[in-house]
Design a protein around this motif. Structure first.
Motif, PDB file in Angstrom:
ATOM      1  N   ALA A 226      -0.718  12.530  -7.457  1.00  0.00           N
ATOM      2  CA  ALA A 226       0.385  11.451  -6.874  1.00  0.00           C
ATOM      3  C   ALA A 226      -0.697  10.622  -5.599  1.00  0.00           C
ATOM      4  O   ALA A 226      -1.251   9.605  -5.485  1.00  0.00           O
ATOM      5  CB  ALA A 226       1.131  12.208  -5.189  1.00  0.00           C
ATOM      6  N   CYS A 227      -1.943  11.736  -5.188  1.00  0.00           N
ATOM      7  CA  CYS A 227      -2.834  10.452  -4.533  1.00  0.00           C
ATOM      8  C   CYS A 227      -3.332  10.031  -5.595  1.00  0.00           C
ATOM      9  O   CYS A 227      -4.240   8.729  -5.212  1.00  0.00           O
ATOM     10  CB  CYS A 227      -3.724  11.436  -3.385  1.00  0.00           C
ATOM     11  N   THR A 229      -2.955   8.699  -8.456  1.00  0.00           N
ATOM     12  CA  THR A 229      -2.425   7.711  -9.553  1.00  0.00           C
ATOM     13  C   THR A 229      -2.016   6.730  -8.263  1.00  0.00           C
ATOM     14  O   THR A 229      -2.027   5.193  -8.057  1.00  0.00           O
ATOM     15  CB  THR A 229      -0.887   8.291  -9.637  1.00  0.00           C
ATOM     16  N   TYR A 230      -1.339   7.003  -7.279  1.00  0.00           N
ATOM     17  CA  TYR A 230      -1.727   5.375  -5.550  1.00  0.00           C
ATOM     18  C   TYR A 230      -2.473   4.951  -5.457  1.00  0.00           C
ATOM     19  O   TYR A 230      -2.977   3.380  -5.282  1.00  0.00           O
ATOM     20  CB  TYR A 230      -0.666   6.358  -4.503  1.00  0.00           C
ATOM     21  N   TYR A 231      -3.785   5.829  -5.050  1.00  0.00           N
ATOM     22  CA  TYR A 231      -5.129   4.853  -5.316  1.00  0.00           C
ATOM     23  C   TYR A 231      -5.750   3.561  -6.790  1.00  0.00           C
ATOM     24  O   TYR A 231      -5.833   2.668  -6.197  1.00  0.00           O
ATOM     25  CB  TYR A 231      -6.042   5.959  -5.343  1.00  0.00           C
ATOM     26  N   TYR A 233      -3.025   2.773  -8.827  1.00  0.00           N
ATOM     27  CA  TYR A 233      -2.738   1.599  -9.132  1.00  0.00           C
ATOM     28  C   TYR A 233      -1.866   0.598  -8.012  1.00  0.00           C
ATOM     29  O   TYR A 233      -1.333  -0.073  -8.620  1.00  0.00           O
ATOM     30  CB  TYR A 233      -1.307   2.103  -9.745  1.00  0.00           C
ATOM     31  N   VAL A 234      -1.841   1.119  -6.995  1.00  0.00           N
ATOM     32  CA  VAL A 234      -1.795   0.427  -5.900  1.00  0.00           C
ATOM     33  C   VAL A 234      -2.813   0.053  -5.248  1.00  0.00           C
ATOM     34  O   VAL A 234      -2.995  -1.214  -4.918  1.00  0.00           O
ATOM     35  CB  VAL A 234      -0.947   1.255  -4.829  1.00  0.00           C
ATOM     36  N   ARG A 248      -2.949   5.742   3.488  1.00  0.00           N
ATOM     37  CA  ARG A 248      -2.304   5.082   2.094  1.00  0.00           C
ATOM     38  C   ARG A 248      -1.984   6.434   1.563  1.00  0.00           C
ATOM     39  O   ARG A 248      -0.380   7.004   0.957  1.00  0.00           O
ATOM     40  CB  ARG A 248      -2.178   3.890   1.888  1.00  0.00           C
ATOM     41  N   CYS A 249      -2.879   6.969   0.698  1.00  0.00           N
ATOM     42  CA  CYS A 249      -2.726   7.696  -0.033  1.00  0.00           C
ATOM     43  C   CYS A 249      -2.151   9.003   0.723  1.00  0.00           C
ATOM     44  O   CYS A 249      -1.643  10.308  -0.435  1.00  0.00           O
ATOM     45  CB  CYS A 249      -3.960   8.774  -1.061  1.00  0.00           C
ATOM     46  N   PHE A 252       1.951   8.587   1.062  1.00  0.00           N
ATOM     47  CA  PHE A 252       2.572   8.314   0.367  1.00  0.00           C
ATOM     48  C   PHE A 252       2.229   9.648  -1.200  1.00  0.00           C
ATOM     49  O   PHE A 252       3.497  10.792  -1.583  1.00  0.00           O
ATOM     50  CB  PHE A 252       1.537   8.042  -1.415  1.00  0.00           C
ATOM     51  N   GLY A 253       1.381  10.701  -0.807  1.00  0.00           N
ATOM     52  CA  GLY A 253       1.365  11.676  -1.431  1.00  0.00           C
ATOM     53  C   GLY A 253       2.164  13.288  -0.829  1.00  0.00           C
ATOM     54  O   GLY A 253       2.668  13.797  -1.736  1.00  0.00           O
ATOM     55  N   LEU A 256       6.172  12.358  -1.367  1.00  0.00           N
ATOM     56  CA  LEU A 256       6.142  13.026  -2.705  1.00  0.00           C
ATOM     57  C   LEU A 256       5.853  14.176  -2.643  1.00  0.00           C
ATOM     58  O   LEU A 256       7.218  15.191  -3.341  1.00  0.00           O
ATOM     59  CB  LEU A 256       5.110  12.115  -3.391  1.00  0.00           C
TER      60      LEU A 256
END
Length: 560
Positions: A226-227, A229-231, A233-234, A248-249, A252-253, A256
């Motif tokens: 999750a971390c 992917t967030y990094y 694509y976001v 932020r990572c 989000f991680g 989730l």
């Protein structure tokens, strides 16, 4: 084979469903109290504790997660906090399984564990969800108020404040849950049978440990993915500092991870419970029943019925295994019964052979042959009287008495090695002839030693060895063949000595007429007590004298 089951057993009973529904409702109602009363505690796990303590860990986890899932439609962050409710259910359910949810110390221990978990880890988790903004949230407001008179760093102060809030929250939750449990049991006593059924077996423990490890590994993997992917694509294309990107990572991680891990634990818990209900519990029941069946020698018929009465309706290989196991247990019991019948028949045959052989031997010296039957009866009566008198209770048992009754007819088996001229001499024996007569004791032991080698070990044959060898020993050491004295003489031989002498005194021989029974009794109980015979055995003989006389007269009547 008879049909084992007449109806299919429900995996979940109506009573369990009612308790579960009540727990979910308690959680939903408890979550409304802070807003209505304006207090800083969230008693939204009353139902969780209630269900976990009554139905077990898995239903408690489901109760916690359903409540958080319901409120997540209004506030999504509720879903993230479900993992703490799941953990609460685990702690309470595990305590209830160990019968440690009854006393005040038990409940205090649970409150302390949950206060530490929610107070510290919960506060840290709230920082992750808020993007590490320590100025937001209910805890921040109270921390600012406390900071006026307790100047500490804000992070530490927030943790201390949250611990205090959680301590109050968990204490109120546990107390109200306990009150709910006692109230339900008082109003609906029949529902008590639904409580306390959750038990942990070694197999289930291994399953839980394996799944716990796999869940932790899976959760860690999800968090990392999750971390990443967030990094990618976001935030990868945004102009942010490394600290802000990491923040932020993690937010989000962590969100989730919390949402996923709570749901995963509940699903896996249900899977474990279902497998336990359909596989582990039936196997444990069969294992326990078969262990009792194999390990007991008393009532095999009751044990096999216990095996057959296990209610297994899985409609699969386990039910087939149970059916085959029940048939096998039935067959084993039948075989054991048949074997016992054959053993009883063989024992009776051996006893008849022993009595017949003893009669033949006794008949060589012109006695009636009833001597062996009478002495066996006298010995049994004296032994039972000793047991009733509380003498030698560590040695005299029913088995001892049975062996004595069977072995007694063999006490003179050695006479088969003595010539007829000596056995049937009408007058008294010379010293030389008497020395030969005395060898019947050692000859008898040698005969029985060979019998033991050929026939195998039998307790009554072992006792018969002692009887043949030592029934002419005297209490004071003046007997033969080894001149033993006191308790060096086996107890069976000390009993047999009185039985043998009493019958010899009251029976006719070539060299004498029978003595009157009262005179024979006087000789044994007065003249030879403490010299020829052991005093306590003589006392038993006197106490049982009426029974002995009844047996003697009955034998005489049978001869006529």
């Amino acid at each position: 084979m008879d049909k084992l089951h007449t109806r299919k057993k429900r995996l979940i009973s109506p009573g369990s469903i009612m308790l579960f529904a009540a727990g979910v409702l308690l959680n939903l109602l408890g979550a409304q109290i802070p807003g209505l009363l304006g207090i800083p505690i969230y008693i939204d796990n009353i139902g969780t504790v209630f269900v976990a303590a009554t139905l077990g860990i898995v239903p408690g986890m489901a109760t916690a997660y359903i409540g958080n899932l319901f409120y997540s439609f209004q506030q999504p962050e509720w879903l993230y906090w479900g993992i703490f409710g799941v953990f609460f259910a685990f702690i309470v359910g595990r305590s209830a399984e160990k019968d440690k949810f009854k006393s005040i110390p038990d409940m205090l221990r649970i409150v302390l564990i949950m206060t530490a978990a929610n107070g510290i880890l919960g506060e840290l988790f709230s920082w992750v969800l808020s993007g590490f903004d320590l100025s937001t949230g209910m805890t921040a407001e109270y921390a600012e108020s406390v900071r006026r008179f307790l100047p500490l760093p804000q992070p530490l102060l927030r943790i201390l404040v949250n611990i205090a809030i959680e301590a109050a929250d968990k204490a109120v939750t546990v107390i109200l849950s306990y009150i709910c449990i006692r109230t339900v049991l008082a109003l609906f006593p029949q529902i008590k049978k639904e409580i306390g059924k959750q038990t942990y077996s070694p197999l289930r423990n291994r399953m839980v440990k394996l799944i716990s490890v796999s869940t932790t590994v899976t959760g860690a993997a999800v968090f990392m993915i999750a971390c990443q992917t967030y990094y990618r694509y976001v935030v990868a294309n945004e102009d942010l500092t490394m600290a802000l990107i990491l923040q932020r990572c993690l937010t989000f991680g962590g969100s989730l991870f919390a949402a996923m891990i709570g749901a995963q634990i509940c699903l896996i818990g249900f899977s474990v419970a279902y497998i336990a209900k359909t596989v582990v519990d039936p196997v444990n029941s069969m294992s326990k029943a078969m262990t009792e069946f194999v390990g007991t020698d008393d009532d095999k018929y009751s044990d096999v019925q216990a095996v057959k009465d296990i209610e297994i309706t899985t409609n699969d290989e386990i039910e087939n295994l149970h059916s085959n196991m029940s048939m096998l247990a039935d067959d084993i019991v039948r075989y054991i019964g048949a074997l016992n019948d054959k053993m009883d028949e063989l024992t009776r045959l051996q006893q008849n052979i022993i009595t017949t052989m003893a009669d033949i031997i006794e008949s060589r010296d012109d006695t009636t042959g009833a001597h062996v039957k009478r002495t066996a009866a006298y010995a049994e009566i004296i032994a039972r009287q000793l047991l009733e008198d509380g003498v030698y209770t560590d040695e005299i048992t029913e088995e001892f008495i049975d062996n004595l009754r069977i072995a007694a007819p063999l006490h003179d088996v050695g006479k088969i090695c003595v010539s007829d001229a000596i056995l049937n001499k009408p007058g008294r024996l010379t010293d030389e002839e008497f020395d030969i007569m005395k060898t019947h004791t050692t000859h008898g032991r040698e005969i029985l030693e060979k019998a033991l080698v050929n026939l195998g070990s039998f307790d009554y044959l072992t006792m018969a060895e002692d009887l043949t060898q030592y029934h002419h020993e005297w209490w004071n050491g003046n007997g033969y063949p080894e001149r033993l004295s006191g308790k060096d003489i086996p107890l069976s031989a000390r009993i047999m000595a009185i039985a043998d002498v009493y019958d010899a005194l009251t029976s006719k021989r070539q060299y004498k007429e029978p003595f009157p029974p009262e005179k024979a009794k006087y000789i044994i109980s007065v003249q030879e007590k403490g010299t020829h015979f052991e005093p306590v055995v003589v006392d038993a003989f006197v106490n049982a004298y009426d029974k002995i006389e009844t047996a003697r007269k009955s034998e005489l009547d049978d001869q006529q």
